[in-house]
Design a protein around this motif. Structure first.
Motif, PDB file in Angstrom:
ATOM      1  N   ILE A 115       7.795   8.195   8.413  1.00 56.18           N
ATOM      2  CA  ILE A 115       7.259   7.600   7.187  1.00 56.18           C
ATOM      3  C   ILE A 115       7.301   8.620   6.047  1.00 56.18           C
ATOM      4  CG2 ILE A 115       5.144   6.705   6.114  1.00 56.18           C
ATOM      5  CD1 ILE A 115       4.511   5.555   9.010  1.00 56.18           C
ATOM      6  N   TYR A 118      11.070   9.411   4.961  1.00 58.27           N
ATOM      7  CA  TYR A 118      11.699   8.248   4.336  1.00 58.27           C
ATOM      8  C   TYR A 118      11.110   7.982   2.952  1.00 58.27           C
ATOM      9  CZ  TYR A 118      14.459   4.027   4.125  1.00 58.27           C
ATOM     10  OH  TYR A 118      15.394   3.094   3.756  1.00 58.27           O
ATOM     11  N   ASP A 119       9.786   8.106   2.838  1.00 60.67           N
ATOM     12  CA  ASP A 119       9.143   7.858   1.546  1.00 60.67           C
ATOM     13  C   ASP A 119       9.526   8.945   0.532  1.00 60.67           C
ATOM     14  OD1 ASP A 119       7.574   6.308  -0.152  1.00 60.67           O
ATOM     15  OD2 ASP A 119       5.802   7.527   0.184  1.00 60.67           O
ATOM     16  N   TYR A 124       9.883   4.702  -0.514  1.00 61.97           N
ATOM     17  CA  TYR A 124       9.589   3.407   0.075  1.00 61.97           C
ATOM     18  C   TYR A 124       8.956   3.591   1.445  1.00 61.97           C
ATOM     19  CZ  TYR A 124      10.147  -1.590   0.560  1.00 61.97           C
ATOM     20  OH  TYR A 124       9.896  -2.929   0.678  1.00 61.97           O
ATOM     21  N   ILE A 125       7.865   2.847   1.701  1.00 60.80           N
ATOM     22  CA  ILE A 125       7.244   2.888   3.032  1.00 60.80           C
ATOM     23  C   ILE A 125       7.773   1.694   3.814  1.00 60.80           C
ATOM     24  CG2 ILE A 125       5.077   2.947   4.326  1.00 60.80           C
ATOM     25  CD1 ILE A 125       3.687   3.840   1.711  1.00 60.80           C
ATOM     26  N   ASP A 179       2.114   0.191   0.970  1.00 58.90           N
ATOM     27  CA  ASP A 179       0.867   0.967   0.938  1.00 58.90           C
ATOM     28  C   ASP A 179      -0.239   0.251   1.710  1.00 58.90           C
ATOM     29  OD1 ASP A 179       1.539   3.179  -1.047  1.00 58.90           O
ATOM     30  OD2 ASP A 179       2.090   1.396  -2.171  1.00 58.90           O
ATOM     31  N   ALA A 226       5.545   9.342  -4.497  1.00 65.05           N
ATOM     32  CA  ALA A 226       5.636   8.715  -3.179  1.00 65.05           C
ATOM     33  C   ALA A 226       4.318   8.948  -2.458  1.00 65.05           C
ATOM     34  CB  ALA A 226       6.809   9.308  -2.408  1.00 65.05           C
ATOM     35  N   GLY A 228       2.976   7.495   0.001  1.00 66.56           N
ATOM     36  CA  GLY A 228       3.073   7.427   1.465  1.00 66.56           C
ATOM     37  C   GLY A 228       3.188   8.808   2.096  1.00 66.56           C
ATOM     38  N   THR A 229       3.846   9.743   1.381  1.00 65.93           N
ATOM     39  CA  THR A 229       3.985  11.101   1.924  1.00 65.93           C
ATOM     40  C   THR A 229       2.610  11.742   2.075  1.00 65.93           C
ATOM     41  OG1 THR A 229       4.249  12.020  -0.294  1.00 65.93           O
ATOM     42  CG2 THR A 229       6.254  11.475   0.897  1.00 65.93           C
TER      43      THR A 229
END
Ligand SMILES: [Zn+2]
Length: 254
Positions: A115, A118-119, A124-125, A179, A226, A228-229
């Protein structure tokens, strides 16, 4: 000696995560087909696929076309190895439950790395990572009893709901569906209390890094981050330290 083997195992898993990140983005099968050079499409021979080492032997370039290979590959492999070793070393427990808990943490970490990378790369998650991770988190935590069922459910609802609310209020401008799923995943991995601490940590990290990037003029106020990171890092940190950070924080006021 055994610790070294754990590290090597982690590095190999990291190598697989790199392949998964690349192929999922290209829409290819993660398991089938050989790895090719991104530039010249030449299949990479087995002796050039040794994790971490091949990158340095080849000096970071494709053997055939000499094009630069991303630092992401050795870095993800190395960091995965270190994290696998850290989570292994945390437990002095050689009971079978202790072993299962280590395996649970390794699987959680592998998903969080997917995750995170990629994020960071694509902003993008992916549901293809968060949804299987949610299922794995529910199964492991209920089976091992590492997180009480009630805490799992409330964690998923509160953390997922927190982002869902923002999504509804802003009409999808502040946060995305990814998210919401990531918030729910944090609750399912850590339970309500630790999940909230991880979320707080994610915002704290996001603020610190954001200010640093603004001050060094690497980004301006409009650059999307990002998030998600940061959620992945917060989750990994709390997965490792458990209740200790919250207890430390509360002890400051007693
Ligand atoms: Zn090439």
């Amino acid at each position: 000696m055994f610790q070294f083997l754990v590290f090597v195992f982690g590095v190999c898993i990291g190598s697989f995560l790199n392949v998964a990140i690349f192929r999922v983005h290209e829409g290819r099968s993660v398991i089938k087909g050989r790895s090719k050079c991104k530039t010249c499409e030449e299949p990479i021979s087995a002796h050039d696929l040794i994790p971490v080492l091949s990158f340095f032997i080849l000096r970071g370039r494709c053997r055939k076309c000499k094009n630069v290979i991303s630092w992401q590959y050795p870095l993800v492999e190395f960091v995965t190895g270190i994290l696998f070793l850290l989570f292994y070393s945390k437990f002095n427990d050689s009971s079978i439950e202790g072993m299962y808990t280590i395996v649970r943490d390794w699987i959680f970490i592998a998903f969080l790395i997917l995750i995170f990378v990629y994020d960071l790369k694509h902003m993008y998650i992916l549901d293809r990572f968060t949804i299987p991770a949610m299922i794995v988190a529910i199964i492991f935590n209920l089976w091992l009893g590492t997180v009480p069922a009630m805490s799992l459910i409330t964690g998923a609802v509160v953390l997922g709901g927190f982002f869902y609310l923002q999504f509804v209020i802003s009409n999808g401008a502040w946060v995305g569906g990814g998210d919401i799923r990531m918030g729910a995943l944090m609750g399912l991995m850590l339970g309500l209390n630790q999940g909230l601490v991880a979320l707080f940590l994610a915002y704290l990290l996001g603020a610190i890094i954001g200010v640093m990037l603004l001050l060094t003029k690497r980004v301006d106020r409009k650059t999307p981050i990002a998030f998600g990171t940061f959620m992945a890092i917060g989750t990994a940190v709390i997965l490792f330290f458990g209740n200790a950070p919250l207890q430390w924080y509360l002890s400051l006021f007693v």
